[in-house]
Design a protein around this motif. Structure first.
Motif, PDB file in Angstrom:
ATOM      1  N   ILE A   1       1.634   6.281  -6.957  1.00 26.44           N
ATOM      2  CA  ILE A   1       0.120   6.702  -7.954  1.00 26.44           C
ATOM      3  C   ILE A   1       0.551   8.537  -7.901  1.00 26.44           C
ATOM      4  O   ILE A   1       0.569   9.319  -8.456  1.00 26.44           O
ATOM      5  CB  ILE A   1      -1.517   6.415  -7.614  1.00 26.44           C
ATOM      6  N   ASP A   2       0.387   9.129  -6.614  1.00 24.84           N
ATOM      7  CA  ASP A   2       0.740  10.629  -6.622  1.00 24.84           C
ATOM      8  C   ASP A   2       1.440  10.952  -4.964  1.00 24.84           C
ATOM      9  O   ASP A   2       1.219  11.823  -4.909  1.00 24.84           O
ATOM     10  CB  ASP A   2      -0.655  11.300  -5.930  1.00 24.84           C
ATOM     11  N   GLY A   3       2.660   9.907  -5.259  1.00 23.68           N
ATOM     12  CA  GLY A   3       3.335  10.239  -4.682  1.00 23.68           C
ATOM     13  C   GLY A   3       4.779  10.929  -4.440  1.00 23.68           C
ATOM     14  O   GLY A   3       5.121  10.884  -6.173  1.00 23.68           O
ATOM     15  N   ALA A   4       6.390  10.494  -4.335  1.00 25.28           N
ATOM     16  CA  ALA A   4       7.644  10.829  -4.220  1.00 25.28           C
ATOM     17  C   ALA A   4       7.932  10.238  -5.909  1.00 25.28           C
ATOM     18  O   ALA A   4       9.041  10.224  -6.622  1.00 25.28           O
ATOM     19  CB  ALA A   4       8.336  10.755  -3.773  1.00 25.28           C
ATOM     20  N   GLY A   5       7.064   8.857  -6.220  1.00 22.21           N
ATOM     21  CA  GLY A   5       7.507   8.194  -7.823  1.00 22.21           C
ATOM     22  C   GLY A   5       6.804   7.899  -8.295  1.00 22.21           C
ATOM     23  O   GLY A   5       6.584   7.257  -9.506  1.00 22.21           O
ATOM     24  N   ALA A   6       5.296   9.144  -8.243  1.00 23.82           N
ATOM     25  CA  ALA A   6       4.427   9.570  -9.736  1.00 23.82           C
ATOM     26  C   ALA A   6       4.828   9.957 -10.789  1.00 23.82           C
ATOM     27  O   ALA A   6       6.310  11.001 -10.904  1.00 23.82           O
ATOM     28  CB  ALA A   6       3.717  10.953  -8.983  1.00 23.82           C
ATOM     29  N   GLY A   7       4.212   9.625 -11.725  1.00 22.25           N
ATOM     30  CA  GLY A   7       5.444   9.912 -13.308  1.00 22.25           C
ATOM     31  C   GLY A   7       6.555   8.280 -13.514  1.00 22.25           C
ATOM     32  O   GLY A   7       6.659   8.966 -14.926  1.00 22.25           O
ATOM     33  N   HIS A   8       6.195   7.661 -12.722  1.00 19.62           N
ATOM     34  CA  HIS A   8       7.388   6.740 -12.524  1.00 19.62           C
ATOM     35  C   HIS A   8       6.858   5.757 -13.773  1.00 19.62           C
ATOM     36  O   HIS A   8       6.043   5.190 -12.609  1.00 19.62           O
ATOM     37  CB  HIS A   8       8.649   6.709 -11.589  1.00 19.62           C
ATOM     38  N   HIS A   9       7.179   5.185 -13.991  1.00 23.52           N
ATOM     39  CA  HIS A   9       7.055   3.643 -15.010  1.00 23.52           C
ATOM     40  C   HIS A   9       7.585   2.531 -13.621  1.00 23.52           C
ATOM     41  O   HIS A   9       6.697   1.834 -13.728  1.00 23.52           O
ATOM     42  CB  HIS A   9       7.974   2.698 -16.175  1.00 23.52           C
ATOM     43  N   SER A  10       8.172   2.964 -12.733  1.00 18.06           N
ATOM     44  CA  SER A  10       8.657   1.268 -11.934  1.00 18.06           C
ATOM     45  C   SER A  10       8.829   1.919 -11.102  1.00 18.06           C
ATOM     46  O   SER A  10      10.138   3.287 -10.681  1.00 18.06           O
ATOM     47  CB  SER A  10       9.192   0.354 -12.192  1.00 18.06           C
ATOM     48  N   VAL A  11       8.064   1.698  -9.616  1.00 18.53           N
ATOM     49  CA  VAL A  11       8.276   1.992  -8.930  1.00 18.53           C
ATOM     50  C   VAL A  11       8.981   0.997  -7.395  1.00 18.53           C
ATOM     51  O   VAL A  11       8.510   0.399  -7.017  1.00 18.53           O
ATOM     52  CB  VAL A  11       7.568   3.226  -7.765  1.00 18.53           C
TER      53      VAL A  11
ATOM     54  N   CYS B   1       0.945  -0.941  -0.447  1.00 22.48           N
ATOM     55  CA  CYS B   1      -0.139   0.201   0.135  1.00 22.48           C
ATOM     56  C   CYS B   1       0.521   1.309  -0.017  1.00 22.48           C
ATOM     57  O   CYS B   1       0.693   2.267  -1.175  1.00 22.48           O
ATOM     58  CB  CYS B   1      -1.255   0.047   1.033  1.00 22.48           C
ATOM     59  N   PHE B   2       2.524   1.470   0.566  1.00 24.71           N
ATOM     60  CA  PHE B   2       2.639   2.403   0.858  1.00 24.71           C
ATOM     61  C   PHE B   2       3.217   2.786  -0.495  1.00 24.71           C
ATOM     62  O   PHE B   2       3.463   3.832  -0.877  1.00 24.71           O
ATOM     63  CB  PHE B   2       3.782   1.939   1.860  1.00 24.71           C
ATOM     64  N   ALA B   3       3.780   1.582  -1.170  1.00 23.98           N
ATOM     65  CA  ALA B   3       4.435   1.733  -2.212  1.00 23.98           C
ATOM     66  C   ALA B   3       3.762   2.326  -3.651  1.00 23.98           C
ATOM     67  O   ALA B   3       3.585   2.953  -4.421  1.00 23.98           O
ATOM     68  CB  ALA B   3       4.951   0.230  -3.167  1.00 23.98           C
ATOM     69  N   LEU B   4       2.665   1.865  -3.529  1.00 21.19           N
ATOM     70  CA  LEU B   4       1.183   2.042  -4.132  1.00 21.19           C
ATOM     71  C   LEU B   4       0.803   3.699  -4.366  1.00 21.19           C
ATOM     72  O   LEU B   4       0.998   4.074  -4.792  1.00 21.19           O
ATOM     73  CB  LEU B   4      -0.271   1.177  -4.188  1.00 21.19           C
ATOM     74  N   SER B   5       0.979   3.980  -3.017  1.00 16.02           N
ATOM     75  CA  SER B   5       0.806   5.692  -2.587  1.00 16.02           C
ATOM     76  C   SER B   5       1.509   6.593  -3.222  1.00 16.02           C
ATOM     77  O   SER B   5       1.090   7.136  -3.808  1.00 16.02           O
ATOM     78  CB  SER B   5       0.373   5.839  -1.467  1.00 16.02           C
ATOM     79  N   GLU B   6       2.850   5.894  -2.648  1.00 17.00           N
ATOM     80  CA  GLU B   6       3.445   7.259  -3.576  1.00 17.00           C
ATOM     81  C   GLU B   6       4.372   6.636  -4.883  1.00 17.00           C
ATOM     82  O   GLU B   6       4.731   7.392  -5.459  1.00 17.00           O
ATOM     83  CB  GLU B   6       4.790   6.672  -2.829  1.00 17.00           C
TER      84      GLU B   6
ATOM     85  N   GLY C   1      10.074  -3.872   4.671  1.00 14.32           N
ATOM     86  CA  GLY C   1       9.412  -4.606   3.819  1.00 14.32           C
ATOM     87  C   GLY C   1       9.180  -3.406   2.777  1.00 14.32           C
ATOM     88  O   GLY C   1       9.993  -2.221   2.314  1.00 14.32           O
ATOM     89  N   ALA C   2       8.628  -3.956   1.602  1.00 16.70           N
ATOM     90  CA  ALA C   2       9.198  -2.657   0.002  1.00 16.70           C
ATOM     91  C   ALA C   2       7.874  -3.971  -0.928  1.00 16.70           C
ATOM     92  O   ALA C   2       7.268  -4.772  -0.505  1.00 16.70           O
ATOM     93  CB  ALA C   2      10.195  -3.620  -0.485  1.00 16.70           C
ATOM     94  N   GLY C   3       7.932  -2.924  -1.913  1.00 17.19           N
ATOM     95  CA  GLY C   3       6.352  -3.224  -2.758  1.00 17.19           C
ATOM     96  C   GLY C   3       6.782  -2.553  -3.817  1.00 17.19           C
ATOM     97  O   GLY C   3       7.775  -1.935  -3.842  1.00 17.19           O
ATOM     98  N   ILE C   4       6.475  -3.403  -4.913  1.00 23.43           N
ATOM     99  CA  ILE C   4       6.457  -3.104  -5.933  1.00 23.43           C
ATOM    100  C   ILE C   4       5.463  -2.682  -7.195  1.00 23.43           C
ATOM    101  O   ILE C   4       4.609  -3.670  -6.989  1.00 23.43           O
ATOM    102  CB  ILE C   4       7.173  -4.545  -7.231  1.00 23.43           C
ATOM    103  N   VAL C   5       5.839  -0.969  -7.918  1.00 22.32           N
ATOM    104  CA  VAL C   5       4.323  -1.249  -8.466  1.00 22.32           C
ATOM    105  C   VAL C   5       5.464  -0.768  -9.960  1.00 22.32           C
ATOM    106  O   VAL C   5       6.779   0.171 -10.289  1.00 22.32           O
ATOM    107  CB  VAL C   5       4.091   0.873  -8.427  1.00 22.32           C
TER     108      VAL C   5
END
Length: 302
Positions: free
Chosen positions: A117-127, A110-115, A137-141
């Protein structure tokens, strides 16, 4: 037709709920104590959801972030640190109690998805979104979609062995998962605290200030930590080459991590010109509840 998304961050001591408008703006936020047992927790979440629906005059989609994951074979919770959640069919029971579909994901996802979509990773293909606090822990978007994996364990970065180990790092510490040398045992906030102050310590607050003041034990602990984090990030880059690595959790507040780790990790990354940014999260403690709401992205809402 849903006009807002409800997210719940189900923590060990608290349950937080937020409703996001379709543009991601926050409409409602509330927090209560987690009652600490399964039937009461289901009732508490349903009460919170009904209260938000009543306040907003509609019926929102519901996503829940939990400190564990769903077994793909049985549909029950596994690996939850709130152990009374384990082996419970939470999706089935929440869907039945609420009378609508519910989506549930690991809190790091959930943290990874939030960042993403409209967080520090917004606009990137892979986060690659990482939470480092008491645990790790970690997540891949990818393109705003979570990579879950066949066994629902994608992103279990903390339970990969620390790469390129040093002789002085042996014998490798045992992990609660049953293996030895897991990165969580070297890179969690509590691991940093113990390296600095000794066994039993869990907080590394003010370690940078102490290092700047000349505390040699703080300097040594930070030096070791930054090199280990550089190795960990380099391993992730060599394997999946994300567009950006977003850090969350208490350790993300270390100011020096964003300058030192990108420089140190170049030694370990297989390309000579690694420019992968490592950035601090944008939404802070709100990322979990926001990411739970985003489990229902636009293409899921009808």
């Amino acid at each position: 037709m849903a006009t807002y998304r409800i997210g719940i961050d189900f923590g060990g001591t608290k349950i937080e709920i937020a409703a996001l408008a379709m543009d991601g703006s926050e409409r409602v936020r509330r927090r209560i104590a987690n009652p600490g047992n399964y039937p009461a927790a289901i009732g508490a979440m349903c009460d919170l959801i009904h209260g938000v629906d009543k306040e907003l005059g509609g019926t929102g989609t519901v996503g829940i972030g939990i400190p564990g994951s769903i077994s793909p074979d049985t549909g029950v919770i596994k690996n939850a640190n709130a152990t009374w959640l384990n082996n419970q069919p939470l999706i089935r029971d929440m869907t039945a109690a609420l009378g609508r579909d519910v989506r549930i994901e690991n809190d790091a996802n959930c943290f990874a998805l939030s960042e993403a979509i409209d967080g520090a990773g917004a606009g990137h293909h892979s986060v690659f979104g990482v939470i480092i606090g008491t645990g790790m822990g970690a997540g891949i978007v990818i393109d705003r979609k979570l990579l879950i994996g066949r066994n629902h364990i994608a992103g279990e970065w903390g339970h990969v062995p620390l790469p390129w180990p040093r002789l002085e790092e042996f014998p490798m510490p045992k992990c609660f998962c049953g293996n030895e040398g897991c990165m969580e045992r070297f890179l969690s906030g509590s691991a940093l605290a113990q390296d600095w102050k000794g066994p039993g310590h869990r907080s590394a607050a003010h370690i940078e200030q102490e290092a700047e003041a000349g505390d040699l034990t703080a300097i040594g602990a930070l030096d070791r930590y930054m090199d280990r984090m550089a190795r960990a990030c380099a391993m992730a880059i060599n394997f999946m080459d994300p567009d950006v690595i977003v850090l969350g959790g208490g350790v993300s507040n270390l100011e020096s991590i964003y300058e030192r780790v990108p420089r140190l990790m170049r030694r370990y990354v297989i390309t000579p010109n690694c420019t992968t940014p490592i950035v601090r999260n944008r939404h802070g403690d709100s990322s979990g509840v926001r990411g739970a709401a985003w489990l229902w992205d636009d293409h899921h809402v009808d």
